[in-house]
Each structure stands twice: as structure tokens, then as C-alpha cells.
Design a protein around this motif. Structure first.
Motif, mmCIF file in Angstrom:
data_model
loop_
_atom_site.group_PDB
_atom_site.id
_atom_site.type_symbol
_atom_site.label_atom_id
_atom_site.label_comp_id
_atom_site.label_asym_id
_atom_site.label_seq_id
_atom_site.Cartn_x
_atom_site.Cartn_y
_atom_site.Cartn_z
ATOM 1 N N PRO A 117 70.923 82.403 56.965
ATOM 2 C CA PRO A 117 71.793 82.083 55.824
ATOM 3 C C PRO A 117 70.991 81.990 54.530
ATOM 4 C CG PRO A 117 72.190 80.597 57.675
ATOM 5 C CD PRO A 117 70.926 81.352 57.983
ATOM 6 N N LEU A 118 71.608 82.431 53.455
ATOM 7 C CA LEU A 118 70.994 82.337 52.128
ATOM 8 C C LEU A 118 71.983 81.661 51.198
ATOM 9 C CD1 LEU A 118 69.042 82.931 49.816
ATOM 10 C CD2 LEU A 118 69.980 85.255 49.708
ATOM 11 N N ILE A 124 76.766 83.975 44.944
ATOM 12 C CA ILE A 124 78.164 83.595 45.181
ATOM 13 C C ILE A 124 78.994 83.778 43.914
ATOM 14 C CG2 ILE A 124 79.667 81.626 45.680
ATOM 15 C CD1 ILE A 124 77.523 80.684 47.677
ATOM 16 N N ALA A 125 78.399 83.487 42.755
ATOM 17 C CA ALA A 125 79.111 83.662 41.489
ATOM 18 C C ALA A 125 79.292 85.135 41.145
ATOM 19 C CB ALA A 125 78.363 82.944 40.367
ATOM 20 N N ILE A 127 79.258 87.906 43.350
ATOM 21 C CA ILE A 127 79.840 88.798 44.354
ATOM 22 C C ILE A 127 81.130 88.200 44.914
ATOM 23 C CG2 ILE A 127 79.418 89.982 46.550
ATOM 24 C CD1 ILE A 127 76.397 89.684 45.922
ATOM 25 N N PRO A 128 82.254 88.905 44.802
ATOM 26 C CA PRO A 128 83.521 88.394 45.338
ATOM 27 C C PRO A 128 83.431 88.130 46.841
ATOM 28 C CG PRO A 128 83.902 90.262 43.891
ATOM 29 C CD PRO A 128 82.418 90.182 44.095
ATOM 30 N N ALA A 129 84.176 87.126 47.290
ATOM 31 C CA ALA A 129 84.107 86.692 48.689
ATOM 32 C C ALA A 129 84.331 87.814 49.706
ATOM 33 C CB ALA A 129 85.090 85.551 48.919
ATOM 34 N N PRO A 130 85.272 88.750 49.481
ATOM 35 C CA PRO A 130 85.466 89.808 50.485
ATOM 36 C C PRO A 130 84.276 90.743 50.650
ATOM 37 C CG PRO A 130 87.373 89.631 49.040
ATOM 38 C CD PRO A 130 86.289 88.823 48.416
ATOM 39 N N LEU A 131 83.320 90.680 49.716
ATOM 40 C CA LEU A 131 82.186 91.587 49.759
ATOM 41 C C LEU A 131 80.893 90.886 50.194
ATOM 42 C CD1 LEU A 131 82.871 93.614 46.483
ATOM 43 C CD2 LEU A 131 83.552 94.151 48.832
ATOM 44 N N ARG A 132 81.026 89.729 50.833
ATOM 45 C CA ARG A 132 79.867 89.030 51.369
ATOM 46 C C ARG A 132 80.258 88.276 52.634
ATOM 47 N NH1 ARG A 132 80.928 83.812 48.964
ATOM 48 N NH2 ARG A 132 82.013 84.034 46.953
ATOM 49 N N ASP A 133 79.254 87.971 53.435
ATOM 50 C CA ASP A 133 79.478 87.288 54.702
ATOM 51 C C ASP A 133 79.955 85.855 54.470
ATOM 52 O OD1 ASP A 133 79.163 86.856 57.600
ATOM 53 O OD2 ASP A 133 77.489 85.579 57.004
ATOM 54 N N TRP A 138 74.720 87.753 54.714
ATOM 55 C CA TRP A 138 74.495 89.012 54.000
ATOM 56 C C TRP A 138 75.401 89.085 52.782
ATOM 57 C CZ3 TRP A 138 78.815 91.949 53.439
ATOM 58 C CH2 TRP A 138 79.813 91.880 54.418
ATOM 59 N N TYR A 139 74.979 89.905 51.822
ATOM 60 C CA TYR A 139 75.716 90.062 50.568
ATOM 61 C C TYR A 139 75.853 91.548 50.250
ATOM 62 C CZ TYR A 139 74.913 85.074 49.749
ATOM 63 O OH TYR A 139 74.895 83.702 49.850
ATOM 64 N N GLY A 140 77.069 91.961 49.879
ATOM 65 C CA GLY A 140 77.268 93.323 49.414
ATOM 66 C C GLY A 140 76.635 93.507 48.050
ATOM 67 N N LEU A 141 76.070 94.697 47.819
ATOM 68 C CA LEU A 141 75.418 94.985 46.542
ATOM 69 C C LEU A 141 76.066 96.152 45.810
ATOM 70 C CD1 LEU A 141 71.735 94.585 47.756
ATOM 71 C CD2 LEU A 141 73.078 92.934 46.433
ATOM 72 N N SER A 142 76.757 97.014 46.541
ATOM 73 C CA SER A 142 77.491 98.128 45.945
ATOM 74 C C SER A 142 78.493 98.609 46.984
ATOM 75 C CB SER A 142 76.548 99.279 45.553
ATOM 76 O OG SER A 142 75.941 99.843 46.708
ATOM 77 N N TYR A 143 79.452 99.417 46.539
ATOM 78 C CA TYR A 143 80.372 99.977 47.534
ATOM 79 C C TYR A 143 80.833 101.355 47.093
ATOM 80 C CZ TYR A 143 84.313 98.313 44.606
ATOM 81 O OH TYR A 143 85.199 98.074 43.581
ATOM 82 N N ARG A 144 81.359 102.093 48.082
ATOM 83 C CA ARG A 144 81.863 103.443 47.850
ATOM 84 C C ARG A 144 83.228 103.560 48.492
ATOM 85 N NH1 ARG A 144 77.383 102.040 50.473
ATOM 86 N NH2 ARG A 144 76.595 103.904 51.459
ATOM 87 N N ALA A 145 84.135 104.243 47.834
ATOM 88 C CA ALA A 145 85.450 104.482 48.428
ATOM 89 C C ALA A 145 85.349 105.667 49.386
ATOM 90 C CB ALA A 145 86.471 104.776 47.334
ATOM 91 N N ARG A 146 86.017 105.548 50.557
ATOM 92 C CA ARG A 146 86.057 106.666 51.514
ATOM 93 C C ARG A 146 87.363 107.410 51.266
ATOM 94 N NH1 ARG A 146 82.655 108.739 54.360
ATOM 95 N NH2 ARG A 146 82.938 109.859 56.320
#
Length: 321
Positions: A117-118, A124-125, A127-133, A138-146
Motif C-alpha cells: 500500500p502507498l 489520491i487528490a 487520480i479519480p477513485a475509479p482509476l486507482r486501487d 496501485w495507481y493509474g497514470l494514463s489510459y487509452r480508449a479501446r
């Protein structure tokens, strides 16, 4: 020089106690000098195991080093190989950060006990909650649409609607898509299971297989290229592959991009599926503090803008375009 100094000291007639005392002082002096030299030359560092292609991440890591003075040691490789390496190394792993191409890989790492855990108010401020554990491993840093990439001469975008529609018989022998072993497709199928249920998702997958124009082969760029040259009419791919072709210095790449267009499925419902790239700190990180600084840096405005402008990915930070 040390031996000559002691010989001269003895020759001057000093007692054995004086000689011993001088040796002890000299030994302490040389020890302290060595420690100070080591402190002067030691450089702070952070070690990364990355599933991402080096060219897609190294420039921003180099910028991190320039801005912070923290050296980044990057090891890239195939996802399964690095996963097994991290598992087998255990407490002896040099890895501080695991950087992946998809949240599915991060989930597997968490389940295997490879992350810790980190707690970071900065992350947290940003990165929106749906994009992190939810447990902050873990934390999302970028995303791509499929998305669906279609040949502009062969497909009317009015025909397109949802992922579910790709299993319709009207697309028979018209679809290009990567192998089911690809994590992007596994995540897409997982989302369909979540929304439709396992039976409906399996029927959908079977329908897409029936509609394939060719056996799965190559990466997402290969699917887009196949649609552009007429091997198929539709391709399923992540948006940043299209962005890379569109902005390429190679005119042939731009020509391929010009023959196709992007369609975002399910806009009248749950929205288009995204694949999240992110990172976590390894369970046995030796440089956990520097790893935290790195993740917070990658969630900052400069790095987030870099993801968008250079990599053609969507920033996870809502305030960055």
C-alpha cells in the motif's frame, strides 16, 4: 605512504603505546574518509520493472531524473517474464516500482502479494477513485480508449453502435482484432462479463471470432493497418496506436491513418471501455521513498501533459487536457 609514515614514527623513538594509539587514530581517520567518500558518490535511485515499451516511458523518466536528481534504472520486458522474475526474486528483488500497460496486470500483481500500500494524499487528490486501487496498492497514470477503427470507404459510421454489435452477422469476415491472450482484450471481455454476465459475454466472444476476417496476428497497429489496406473493414484497437500513426514522421503511417477513422462504442449507454496504464510500489522495495516521489511526479501536471501530447494517451488527472 601509510607504511612510510609509520616507519618514520617508530624511528623517532616513540613508545609502543604511542605507536598503537597513532595506528588507531589513523585507522579511524581512513575509515571516516572512506565513509564520507561513499556518501559523496552515492546517488539516490529508483529501480523500475516495466511492461511498457521503453520509448513510451523513458523520456519522462529522464525528465524526472533531471528535475529531482534521482537516478532511474529501467528494466523492460514481457509482462509474464517480469512477473515471474519479481515473484522468484522475493525479498532480494532490486525492483522498487512495477509499471504496467493495463490494470489487469496490476490486479494480478496485487493478488500475488507483489505490491504494498502507498498512502499518498498527492496521488489520491490527482487520480479519480475509479482509476486507482481501493487499497492504494496501485495507481493509474494514463489510459487509452479501446475503440473501433473503421475503413472510411467501406463502413458508414451510422452502422456502428456498441461492442455487442460486433458479434452481429452483418460483420461476418470483416473484423480484425488481436489474440485473446492480449491483456487489452482480456480486460474488454472482463468488462462485458461485468455488464452482461458470463454467458452473454461468451456468446459475444464466439460471435466476434466468427466475424474475424483473418486469424489474430500482430499488435494494434497491425489491426489498424489491415483495416486501412482492406484486409478487414473494422479493427479493435487502443486510441494511442492511431495517434502514433497520425502524428508519425513517416508519410506511409500518416497515409494509413488517413484511410481510417475512430468510433467510440456504447455512447448511449455505459461508454467506451478504457485500458489503464499504471504503477505500484513493490512489496520489498529498497527505495520506497524515491518510488513514491516518482509516482507522484508521474501524476503531476508536467508528466500528465506529456502523456497526452507525446504518447497520445489520456491523462488520469482531470485538470490536464
Amino acid at each position: 605512504m601509510f607504511i612510510i609514515y609509520i616507519y618514520n614514527y617508530i624511528a623517532k623513538g616513540h613508545s609502543s603505546m604511542q605507536i598503537f594509539s597513532r595506528l588507531a587514530c589513523l585507522g579511524l581517520m581512513f575509515t571516516l574518509t572512506g565513509l564520507l567518500a561513499a556518501c559523496d558518490t552515492q546517488q539516490e535511485e529508483v529501480n523500475i520493472y516495466s511492461y511498457r515499451n521503453e520509448r513510451l516511458i523513458k523520456p519522462i523518466l529522464d525528465q524526472f531524473t533531471e528535475d529531482t536528481g534521482i537516478k532511474v534504472n529501467l528494466v523492460t520486458g514481457e509482462a509474464d517474464a517480469l512477473f515471474q522474475r519479481l515473484q522468484s526474486e522475493g525479498k532480494n528483488t532490486p525492483a522498487d516500482v512495477l509499471l504496467t500497460t493495463d490494470a489487469g496486470r496490476l490486479y494480478r500483481a496485487k493478488e500475488a502479494g507483489l505490491l504494498q500500500p502507498l498512502e499518498s494524499p498527492v496521488l489520491i487528490a490527482a487520480i479519480p477513485a475509479p482509476l486507482r486501487d481501493p487499497d492504494n496498492q496501485w495507481y493509474g497514470l494514463s489510459y487509452r480508449a479501446r475503440v473501433v477503427i473503421y475503413n472510411k470507404e467501406k463502413v458508414d459510421p451510422a452502422e456502428l453502435s456498441t461492442y455487442e454489435d460486433l458479434a452481429h452477422e452483418k460483420w461476418r469476415d470483416r473484423i480484425c482484432i488481436r489474440s485473446s491472450g492480449n491483456i487489452y482484450n482480456q480486460s474488454l471481455l472482463a468488462s462485458l462479463i461485468a455488464h452482461l454476465g458470463a454467458d452473454a459475454a461468451q456468446a459475444w466472444a464466439q460471435g466476434v471470432v466468427t466475424n474475424m476476417a483473418r486469424p489474430p496476428q500482430g499488435n494494434d497497429t497491425s489491426q489498424i493497418t489491415a483495416a486501412a489496406v482492406g484486409e478487414c473493414d473494422l479493427a479493435v484497437a487502443n486510441t494511442y496506436y492511431y495517434g502514433g500513426l497520425l502524428s508519425s514522421e513517416n508519410p506511409e503511417d500518416r497515409e494509413i491513418a488517413g484511410k481510417v477513422a475512430v468510433f467510440f462504442p456504447n455512447q448511449n449507454g455505459r461508454g467506451t471501455h478504457i485500458n489503464v496504464s499504471g504503477a505500484g510500489i513493490t512489496r520489498y522495495a529498497k527505495n520506497a521513498g524515491n518510488a513514491k516521489r516518482l509516482l507522484e511526479y508521474l501524476a503531476g501536471d508536467k508528466a500528465q501533459a506529456w502523456y497526452a501530447q507525446v504518447n497520445h494517451e489520456y491523462p488520469v488527472k482531470p485538470s490536464v487536457e
